[in-house]
Write an enzyme that holds these catalytic residues in place. Structure first.
Site, PDB file in Angstrom:
ATOM      1  N   ASP A 146      -4.589 -13.055 -43.463  1.00  0.00           N
ATOM      2  CA  ASP A 146      -6.048 -12.963 -43.277  1.00  0.00           C
ATOM      3  C   ASP A 146      -6.528 -11.588 -43.753  1.00  0.00           C
ATOM      4  O   ASP A 146      -7.572 -11.467 -44.393  1.00  0.00           O
ATOM      5  CB  ASP A 146      -6.434 -13.151 -41.804  1.00  0.00           C
TER       6      ASP A 146
ATOM      7  N   ASP B 134       3.045  -2.921 -38.683  1.00  0.00           N
ATOM      8  CA  ASP B 134       1.852  -2.088 -38.488  1.00  0.00           C
ATOM      9  C   ASP B 134       1.587  -1.223 -39.728  1.00  0.00           C
ATOM     10  O   ASP B 134       0.446  -1.081 -40.183  1.00  0.00           O
ATOM     11  CB  ASP B 134       1.947  -1.245 -37.204  1.00  0.00           C
TER      12      ASP B 134
ATOM     13  N   LYS C 137       9.123  -6.049 -37.210  1.00  0.00           N
ATOM     14  CA  LYS C 137       8.829  -5.035 -36.200  1.00  0.00           C
ATOM     15  C   LYS C 137      10.149  -4.684 -35.529  1.00  0.00           C
ATOM     16  O   LYS C 137      10.324  -4.806 -34.306  1.00  0.00           O
ATOM     17  CB  LYS C 137       7.775  -5.587 -35.217  1.00  0.00           C
TER      18      LYS C 137
ATOM     19  N   TYR D  83       5.244 -18.786 -32.526  1.00  0.00           N
ATOM     20  CA  TYR D  83       4.402 -19.980 -32.541  1.00  0.00           C
ATOM     21  C   TYR D  83       5.096 -21.171 -31.876  1.00  0.00           C
ATOM     22  O   TYR D  83       4.446 -22.081 -31.373  1.00  0.00           O
ATOM     23  CB  TYR D  83       4.053 -20.385 -33.974  1.00  0.00           C
TER      24      TYR D  83
ATOM     25  N   ASP E  91       0.620 -14.776 -40.418  1.00  0.00           N
ATOM     26  CA  ASP E  91      -0.728 -15.277 -40.119  1.00  0.00           C
ATOM     27  C   ASP E  91      -1.731 -14.127 -40.206  1.00  0.00           C
ATOM     28  O   ASP E  91      -2.770 -14.220 -40.864  1.00  0.00           O
ATOM     29  CB  ASP E  91      -0.742 -15.889 -38.714  1.00  0.00           C
TER      30      ASP E  91
HETATM   31  C1  IPM Z   1      -3.453 -20.513 -40.449  1.00  0.00           C
HETATM   32  C2  IPM Z   1      -4.269 -20.771 -39.216  1.00  0.00           C
HETATM   33  C3  IPM Z   1      -3.415 -21.534 -38.229  1.00  0.00           C
HETATM   34  C4  IPM Z   1      -2.227 -20.670 -37.874  1.00  0.00           C
HETATM   35  C5  IPM Z   1      -4.157 -22.000 -36.942  1.00  0.00           C
HETATM   36  C6  IPM Z   1      -5.404 -22.795 -37.257  1.00  0.00           C
HETATM   37  C7  IPM Z   1      -3.247 -22.768 -36.034  1.00  0.00           C
HETATM   38  O1  IPM Z   1      -4.753 -19.579 -38.699  1.00  0.00           O
HETATM   39  O2  IPM Z   1      -2.991 -21.491 -41.066  1.00  0.00           O
HETATM   40  O3  IPM Z   1      -3.281 -19.358 -40.798  1.00  0.00           O
HETATM   41  O4  IPM Z   1      -2.324 -19.787 -37.011  1.00  0.00           O
HETATM   42  O5  IPM Z   1      -1.171 -20.873 -38.481  1.00  0.00           O
HETATM   43 MG    MG Z   2      -4.388 -17.899 -39.932  1.00  0.00          MG
END
Ligand code: IPM
Ligand code: MG
Length: 357
Positions: free
Chosen positions: A251, A223, A190, A141, A247
Site C-alpha cells: 500500500d 521499519d 523483523k 494472517y 500488505d
Molecule cells: C490486500 C487487502 C486484503 C489483505 C484484505 C482486504 C483482506 O488489503 O489484498 O492487500 O489484507 O490481504
Molecule cells: Mg492490502
C-alpha cells in the site's frame, strides 16, 4: 485458445471495475481469436447478504474448475461490526488458502505519463520498478487467534507462524523472477524482534546461497524498508516478504506511481488457476458513482493473460493500451491531481478503443 474465467466482482466498486476489465478481455479475445467464457460468482459482503457465507462452496468449486479468476474487491462499512460472526475479508483469505495461492506478485511500475501524479518528487521516483512477492497463505494472517479472560483482563492474540517450506517456496519464486529482471533480491523481515522473522532470514539466506549464488541478495528490516521506499525506491528490484509486511509495504509503495488505483496483483500457487485483482479495496465511499479508476483491474487482467493463459503479446497490448490512454491525457479523478477527469466506464471504453484499433 479457450479459457474459462471466473469473475468475482465482490463489493463496493468491485462490480464496476470488473465490468470494465471484462470488456477489455472480451476485446482481446475477439481481436486475437480466443474464446473466453466468463462466469460470475459471489464473494465477500454480497455473499454474506445472500447466503450468510463470504465464500460459498459453489464459488470455490467454480474457481477450482476455472483457468483463471478475476476479482474486484471485498468489504464495506455494512459488514464492519467487530462482533459480527463473519466478515467479507474472510472470503478473500479463504479463497487464497483453498487454492494454495501462496505467492502474491505486486509490480510497482511507474507510467511515465503519471510521474507528476505521484506525491513524491520526480527525481526520487523516476526509474522505479519494483516487483513485490508477498507471501499470501501463511504468517499472522492465518495464525491461531482467540480471546482469553474477561473485563479489563480480556485479551486477544493472533500468532505469526512460518514454516521452512513456506519460506523456501516464496523465496525461490522471487529469486527466479529476479534472474529475469535486474538480478537483485531484497528480503524484508523483523528479525531483530520476531522469531518467525529469524527463521525466515535463515531459510532465505540458505536458499539464496545454495540455489541462487548469482543473484545479488540483501536483507532489510521492515521499519527501515518503509523509509527506504520513500527515500530511494529506485534501489530495489525484487522484494520478498511475509504476508502482513507485504500488505502494508505494497500500500505504501502504491503511492510511488501516484495512486492505489493503478496497481494490479497476481496470486499464484504451485499449479491451478491464478487469481488476479487490483491491490486497492472496495472504496465504498465512491461505489456506484462511476468515478473509480478501473485501470488497476484492467492491468490485473493483463497479468491474467500473461501468467495464467501464457498470452504475453496480448498482455502487452493491454498494457500499451493503458499507457496510450494516459499519454492522451485521460485521467480518472484519483490520478487527475485536480485537472479534468473522466469516469470509470469512459476509461474502460478508452482502453477498449485503443485495443480494437
Ligand atoms: C490486500 C487487502 C486484503 C489483505 C484484505 C482486504 C483482506 O488489503 O489484498 O492487500 O489484507 O490481504
Ligand atoms: Mg492490502
Amino acid at each position: 485458445m479457450k479459457a474459462k474465467i471466473v469473475l468475482l466482482p465482490g463489493d463496493g466498486i468491485g462490480p464496476e471495475i470488473v465490468t470494465q476489465a471484462t470488456r477489455v478481455l472480451e476485446t482481446v479475445a475477439k481481436k486475437h481469436g480466443h474464446e473466453f467464457a466468463f462466469e460470475s460468482y459471489q464473494i465477500g459482503g454480497i455473499a454474506i447478504d445472500t447466503c450468510g457465507d463470504p465464500l460459498p462452496q459453489e464459488t470455490i468449486d467454480a474457481c477450482r474448475a476455472s483457468d483463471a479468476i478475476l476479482l474486484g474487491a471485498v468489504g464495506g462499512p455494512k459488514w464492519d461490526d467487530p462482533s459480527a460472526k463473519t466478515r467479507p475479508e474472510a472470503g478473500l483469505l479463504k479463497i487464497r488458502k483453498e487454492l494454495g495461492l501462496f505467492a502474491n506478485l505486486r509490480p510497482i511500475r511507474l507510467f511515465d505519463q503519471l510521474v507528476d501524479a505521484s506525491p513524491l518528487r520526480r527525481e526520487i521516483i523516476e526509474g522505479t520498478d519494483i516487483l513485490f512477492f508477498r507471501e499470501l497463505t501463511g504468517g499472522i494472517y492465518f495464525g491461531e487467534s482467540g480471546r482469553t479472560g474477561s473485563g479489563t483482563t480480556e485479551a486477544a492474540f493472533q500468532s505469526m507462524v512460518y514454516s521452512v517450506g513456506e519460506v523456501e517456496r516464496i523465496v525461490r519464486l522471487a529469486a527466479k523472477a529476479a534472474q529475469g529482471r535486474d538480478n537483485r533480491l531484497t528480503s524484508v523481515d523483523k528479525a531483530n524482534v520476531l522469531e518467525p522473522s529469524r527463521l525466515w532470514r535463515q531459510v532465505a539466506a540458505r536458499v539464496m546461497a545454495d540455489e541462487f549464488p548469482d543473484v545479488q541478495y540483501d536483507v532489510v528490516l521492515v521499519d527501515a524498508m518503509a523509509m527506504h521506499l520513500i527515500n530511494r525506491p529506485r534501489d530495489f528490484d525484487v522484494v520478498v516478504t511475509g504476508n502482513m509486511f507485504g500488505d502494508i509495504l505494497t500500500d505504501e509503495a502504491s503511492m510511488l506511481p501516484g495512486s492505489l488505483g493503478m496497481l494490479p496483483s497476481a496470486s499464484l500457487g504451485e499449479s491451478g488457476p491464478g487469481l488476479y485483482e487490483p491491490i486497492h479495496g472496495s472504496a465504498p465511499d465512491i461505489a456506484g458513482k462511476d468515478i473509480a479508476n478501473p485501470l488497476a483491474t484492467i492491468l490485473a487482467a493483463a497479468m491474467l493473460l500473461r501468467h495464467s493463459l501464457d498470452l504475453d503479446a496480448e498482455a502487452e497490448s493491454v498494457e500499451s493500451a493503458v499507457a496510450s490512454v494516459l499519454e492522451d491525457g485521460l485521467r480518472t479523478s484519483d490520478i487527475a491531481r485536480g485537472a479534468a477527469s473522466i469516469g470509470t466506464e469512459a476509461m474502460g471504453s478508452a482502453v477498449v478503443a485503443r485495443l480494437s484499433n
